[in-house]
Design a protein around this motif. Structure first.
Motif, mmCIF file in Angstrom:
data_model
loop_
_atom_site.group_PDB
_atom_site.id
_atom_site.type_symbol
_atom_site.label_atom_id
_atom_site.label_comp_id
_atom_site.label_asym_id
_atom_site.label_seq_id
_atom_site.Cartn_x
_atom_site.Cartn_y
_atom_site.Cartn_z
ATOM 1 N N ASN A 55 0.841 -1.183 0.000
ATOM 2 C CA ASN A 55 0.000 0.000 0.000
ATOM 3 C C ASN A 55 0.885 1.244 0.000
ATOM 4 O O ASN A 55 2.076 1.159 0.296
ATOM 5 C CB ASN A 55 -0.919 0.002 1.225
ATOM 6 C CG ASN A 55 -1.921 -1.137 1.169
ATOM 7 O OD1 ASN A 55 -2.384 -1.502 0.099
ATOM 8 N ND2 ASN A 55 -2.230 -1.710 2.327
ATOM 9 N N PRO A 56 0.325 2.415 -0.320
ATOM 10 C CA PRO A 56 1.153 3.622 -0.376
ATOM 11 C C PRO A 56 1.903 3.931 0.912
ATOM 12 O O PRO A 56 2.991 4.490 0.872
ATOM 13 C CB PRO A 56 0.131 4.726 -0.698
ATOM 14 C CG PRO A 56 -0.966 4.020 -1.428
ATOM 15 C CD PRO A 56 -1.058 2.665 -0.782
ATOM 16 N N ARG B 279 5.218 0.686 8.339
ATOM 17 C CA ARG B 279 3.909 1.325 8.265
ATOM 18 C C ARG B 279 4.083 2.775 8.660
ATOM 19 O O ARG B 279 4.464 3.074 9.796
ATOM 20 C CB ARG B 279 2.926 0.618 9.194
ATOM 21 C CG ARG B 279 1.493 1.093 9.089
ATOM 22 C CD ARG B 279 0.594 0.189 9.919
ATOM 23 N NE ARG B 279 -0.740 0.719 10.004
ATOM 24 C CZ ARG B 279 -1.520 0.627 11.086
ATOM 25 N NH1 ARG B 279 -1.073 0.023 12.161
ATOM 26 N NH2 ARG B 279 -2.727 1.117 11.090
ATOM 27 N N CYS B 280 3.869 3.687 7.723
ATOM 28 C CA CYS B 280 4.141 5.105 7.947
ATOM 29 C C CYS B 280 2.845 5.896 8.111
ATOM 30 O O CYS B 280 1.784 5.484 7.653
ATOM 31 C CB CYS B 280 4.936 5.687 6.780
ATOM 32 S SG CYS B 280 6.522 4.871 6.460
ATOM 33 N N HIS C 228 -11.258 1.218 6.109
ATOM 34 C CA HIS C 228 -9.910 1.225 5.540
ATOM 35 C C HIS C 228 -9.956 0.596 4.152
ATOM 36 O O HIS C 228 -10.650 -0.407 3.929
ATOM 37 C CB HIS C 228 -8.958 0.425 6.449
ATOM 38 C CG HIS C 228 -7.532 0.408 5.988
ATOM 39 N ND1 HIS C 228 -6.747 1.532 5.977
ATOM 40 C CD2 HIS C 228 -6.751 -0.606 5.535
ATOM 41 C CE1 HIS C 228 -5.537 1.223 5.522
ATOM 42 N NE2 HIS C 228 -5.518 -0.070 5.250
ATOM 43 N N ASN C 229 -9.231 1.195 3.223
ATOM 44 C CA ASN C 229 -9.143 0.644 1.858
ATOM 45 C C ASN C 229 -10.519 0.378 1.243
ATOM 46 O O ASN C 229 -10.721 -0.645 0.560
ATOM 47 C CB ASN C 229 -8.314 -0.640 1.842
ATOM 48 C CG ASN C 229 -6.826 -0.358 1.697
ATOM 49 O OD1 ASN C 229 -6.400 0.796 1.689
ATOM 50 N ND2 ASN C 229 -6.032 -1.403 1.610
ATOM 51 N N SER D 95 -2.364 -3.597 8.590
ATOM 52 C CA SER D 95 -3.816 -3.615 8.441
ATOM 53 C C SER D 95 -4.269 -4.834 7.660
ATOM 54 O O SER D 95 -3.780 -5.100 6.562
ATOM 55 C CB SER D 95 -4.280 -2.345 7.723
ATOM 56 O OG SER D 95 -3.896 -1.198 8.432
ATOM 57 N N GLY D 96 -5.206 -5.582 8.245
ATOM 58 C CA GLY D 96 -5.722 -6.790 7.602
ATOM 59 C C GLY D 96 -5.018 -8.061 8.034
ATOM 60 O O GLY D 96 -5.489 -9.161 7.762
ATOM 61 N N MET D 97 -3.877 -7.936 8.729
ATOM 62 C CA MET D 97 -3.143 -9.098 9.218
ATOM 63 C C MET D 97 -3.616 -9.419 10.635
ATOM 64 O O MET D 97 -3.612 -8.561 11.515
ATOM 65 C CB MET D 97 -1.650 -8.798 9.216
ATOM 66 C CG MET D 97 -0.781 -9.972 9.642
ATOM 67 S SD MET D 97 -0.718 -11.289 8.407
ATOM 68 C CE MET D 97 0.159 -10.460 7.069
#
Length: 282
Positions: A31-32, A121-122, A152-153, A222-224
């Motif tokens: 992801n970005p 993760r920034c 999210h997303n 995120s998602g893990m």
């Protein structure tokens, strides 16, 4: 060559598809703002090993890419990369312009495999607004009592209760616009609820308690997660009320909810209004 010509040449070079990376550049693959860290050296992109990886190392990457800080120091939970592992055993202090300025073995020297590729993760805290439309309470049984759901997303999901504590709950409640949480963990077994989203977005949160939203807290990517939906987090958030008395200023953090009782009125259970409260020290 005049300055206008130089400016135009730079613009063409930077927008041309053949514009290439240079030594020291970094990127996030995924992801970005979260994913596997890759760095450019000797004409090719490669990965970074997670040996000795720290929050200071992650800070260098995030700042280089235009973010203000990392939300976690990183892990190897992202998909493994390919090619050369360029960096290992870094010892950044957080102020270096790139990872290649950090103390460590020379590029290409390592004792790792791609299963140890580091990720990051920034977060960009220059956005001072807190988006309350990215959090909601599902199966709400009171103004601040319900299942935590985050956006999210492009989709809604829940939060797992692994490592959840009062600091995490306070962040969630303040994000929702309340003063804080009255309880750290609300068991959801036996609580009447409707089905929630399929996705579980956050797990193993470790908030300091000062964050503006849950996505600013340290957590797995995120998602893990390793959870199922009976581990979805619930919160009981409260408002604050203060009065002046002979004892000085007294403040109470309270919430309210509707509870069904066994007593029947017609074909429906009777409803009662219940208030939960916590005295606050001032």
């Amino acid at each position: 060559m005049n300055s206008l010509t130089v400016a135009c040449l730079v613009l063409v070079l930077r927008t041309d598809s053949s514009w290439s990376a240079s030594t020291g550049d970094a990127r996030i693959v995924g992801n970005p703002s979260e994913g596997r860290v890759e760095v450019y050296y000797n004409g090719s992109w490669g990965t970074v090993c997670d040996d000795s990886w720290s929050i200071e190392d992650a800070t260098v990457v995030c700042r280089q890419l235009g973010f203000s800080k990392p939300l976690n120091p990183g892990s190897n939970l992202w998909k493994s990369g390919t090619g050369t592992i360029w960096l290992d055993d870094l010892e950044c202090n957080g102020s270096e312009p790139t990872l290649f300025q950090c103390p460590g073995p020379r590029p290409g020297v390592h004792d790792c495999n791609h299963g140890e590729d580091v990720g990051v993760r920034c977060y960009n805290s220059t956005n001072s607004t807190r988006s309350t439309d990215r959090i909601r309470l599902g199966s709400k049984i009171g103004p601040g009592f319900g299942r935590v759901e985050v956006y999210h997303n492009g989709e809604w999901g829940t939060v797992c209760d692994d490592s959840w504590d009062i600091k995490d709950a306070n962040v969630a409640c303040r994000w929702l616009g309340f003063a804080g949480s009255l309880d750290d963990v609300i068991p959801n077994n036996g609580v009447p609820s409707s089905p929630g989203p399929d996705r579980i977005w956050l797990d193993d949160l470790d908030c300091a308690g000062t964050e503006r939203e849950l996505f600013e807290c340290f957590s797995l990517v995120s998602g893990m997660h390793n959870c199922v939906h009976h581990e979805d987090v619930w919160v009981k958030c409260g408002k604050t009320c203060c009065i002046t008395s002979v004892f000085g200023l007294l403040c109470v953090k309270f919430s309210w909810q509707t509870i069904l009782t066994p007593k029947k009125i017609g074909n429906e259970n009777q409803k009662v209004f219940a208030i939960s409260y916590t005295m606050l020290s001032v």
